[in-house]
Design an enzyme around this catalytic site. Structure first.
Site, PDB file in Angstrom:
ATOM      1  N   ASP A 158       0.870  -1.323  -0.069  1.00 18.32           N
ATOM      2  CA  ASP A 158       0.138  -0.156   0.148  1.00 18.32           C
ATOM      3  C   ASP A 158       0.856   1.279  -0.096  1.00 18.32           C
ATOM      4  O   ASP A 158       1.727   1.354   0.868  1.00 18.32           O
ATOM      5  CB  ASP A 158      -0.801   0.140   1.273  1.00 18.32           C
ATOM      6  CG  ASP A 158      -2.049   0.919   1.534  1.00 18.32           C
ATOM      7  OD1 ASP A 158      -2.400   1.644   0.210  1.00 18.32           O
ATOM      8  OD2 ASP A 158      -2.507   1.258   2.392  1.00 18.32           O
ATOM      9  N   ASP A 216     -10.047   4.942  -0.539  1.00 15.25           N
ATOM     10  CA  ASP A 216     -11.047   4.095   0.036  1.00 15.25           C
ATOM     11  C   ASP A 216     -12.524   4.047  -0.074  1.00 15.25           C
ATOM     12  O   ASP A 216     -13.149   5.143   0.154  1.00 15.25           O
ATOM     13  CB  ASP A 216     -10.647   4.067   1.615  1.00 15.25           C
ATOM     14  CG  ASP A 216      -9.145   3.827   1.734  1.00 15.25           C
ATOM     15  OD1 ASP A 216      -8.437   3.791   0.921  1.00 15.25           O
ATOM     16  OD2 ASP A 216      -8.798   3.730   3.132  1.00 15.25           O
TER      17      ASP A 216
END
Ligand code: GLA
Length: 385
Positions: A158, A216
């Site tokens: 990530d 997200d």
């Protein structure tokens, strides 16, 4: 409202894509459970992960395809060990990660973990996670070898501002870990996440098995709809076996999503050939949410990559229609009511079709049409008549 949807593009020859990462993994969109949408950071424990593995095995979701149990950010101890290796937080993971991976494997599941290419994990930035030096920068080989030793089957890597904080280049940094993983004996699915910022759908196919296309997803209808809207532009860079656009993990069962909204979310993810990672407590699913996550007919659509991921065929005030080809000459179509009142959404699709409603699990005749409550979707399978 009656819509004419021309499916000509669905019948056209797809644009040749760059070859996918040659690790032979994720030949269909990977599925599983990930801790982040369920417990986020400080509530992550080995117990939570074991219970999720147990529930997946016991409630049928494992056998429906949810195979990867992924421990997201906040598993790490605040610092590396004396030899520089990563270690698990000793209070929340008293038995360590290898033991946890063994447990997950013993339930017939695969095990995944989270790391970052830079020096800071996202939780260090966003959740004030009190750690230092737990990024993989300068430790790429050592961390890959640790994951191999622990029995890791899936790595979520990530970005987390590694450009601004560490001056890294996205593609080069992601390639570095790809090469370290490739050198290991263990097959490890490689999921990268940089939120779609550098259009990874244009470059990540030889780099990773999946790449996030957005920031997200949060468990509200507005976020689901915004993410769906973003996929309309990305879908033309269609996924292909081994390399998938990832519109983020599922929020089914979370936040303010109603059963209709959760099903609409899942329907679009299915036609997108999206990776399907449940992010809610699989031991506490409502009947509706278990039926949504575990719908074998919807999962079959997700796992079927015929010649292109789903695309938005038409959209207007209050409605969207998505579709994609299926193996065998049929199509999957999503009729989505984005409005605030019940409406009939219909599509006139050239050709003659038998239509099956994959949420009602029954054949519904020949019309591509559904009466839909606000924020509800029909997921239809069209087979040639
Ligand atoms: C980012 C990712 C999330 C999650 C968190 C962990 O926000 O997009 O999916 O991994 O980091 O901190």
């Amino acid at each position: 409202m009656l819509l004419l949807v021309v499916l000509a593009w669905l019948l056209s020859v797809p644009v040749a894509a760059a070859p996918a990462l040659a690790n032979g993994l994720a030949t269909t969109p990977p599925m599983g459970w990930n801790s982040w949408n369920q417990v986020r950071c400080y509530d992550l424990t080995e117990d939570v992960v074991k219970k999720a593995a147990d529930a997946l095995a016991d409630d049928g979701l494992r056998d429906a395809g949810y195979r990867y149990v992924v421990v997201d950010d906040c598993w790490q101890a605040p610092a590396r060990a004396a030899d520089g290796s990563l270690q698990a937080d000793p209070a929340r993971f008293p038995h360590g990660i290898a033991d946890l991976a063994d447990y997950v494997h013993s339930r017939g599941l695969l095990f995944g973990i989270y790391a970052v290419p830079g020096s800071r994990t996202c939780a260090m930035a966003n959740d004030a996670y009190p750690a230092a030096g737990i990024g993989s920068l300068g430790h790429e080989r050592q961390d890959a070898e640790t994951f191999d030793r622990w029995g890791v089957d899936y790595l979520k890597y990530d970005w987390c501002n590694a450009d601004t904080v560490d001056g890294l280049d996205r593609r080069a940094a992601f390639e570095k870990m790809r090469d370290e993983l490739a050198a290991l004996p263990r097959p490890i699915v490689y999921a990268i996440s940089e939120y779609g910022v550098s259009s990874p759908w244009t470059w990540a196919r030889p780099v990773a098995n999946l790449w996030r296309t957005t920031y997200d997803l949060i468990p509200t209808w507005d976020s689901v709809l915004a993410t769906i809207d973003q996929q309309a532009a990305v879908a033309v860079h269609s996924g292909a076996p081994g390399g998938w656009n990832d519109p983020d993990m599922l929020q089914v069962g979370n936040g303010t999503l109603t059963a209709d909204e959760a099903r609409a979310h899942f329907s679009v993810w299915a036609v997108l050939n999206a990776p399907l990672f449940a992010g809610t407590d699989p031991a506490k699913l409502s009947d509706d949410d278990l039926a949504t996550l575990g719908n074998p007919e919807a999962i079959a659509v997700d796992q079927d990559f015929a010649s292109g991921q789903g695309r938005q065929l038409t959209a207007g005030p209050g409605y969207q229609v998505w579709g994609k080809p299926l193996t065998g000459g049929g199509f999957a179509v999503v009729l989505l009511n984005t409005g605030t009142t019940t409406a009939t959404v219909s599509a006139t699709v050239p050709g003659a079709w038998n239509v099956r409603d994959l949420w009602a699990h029954r054949d519904v005749g020949t019309a591509v049409s559904a009466s839909l409550r606000p924020h509800a979707a029909a997921l239809l399978k069209l087979t040639p008549r």
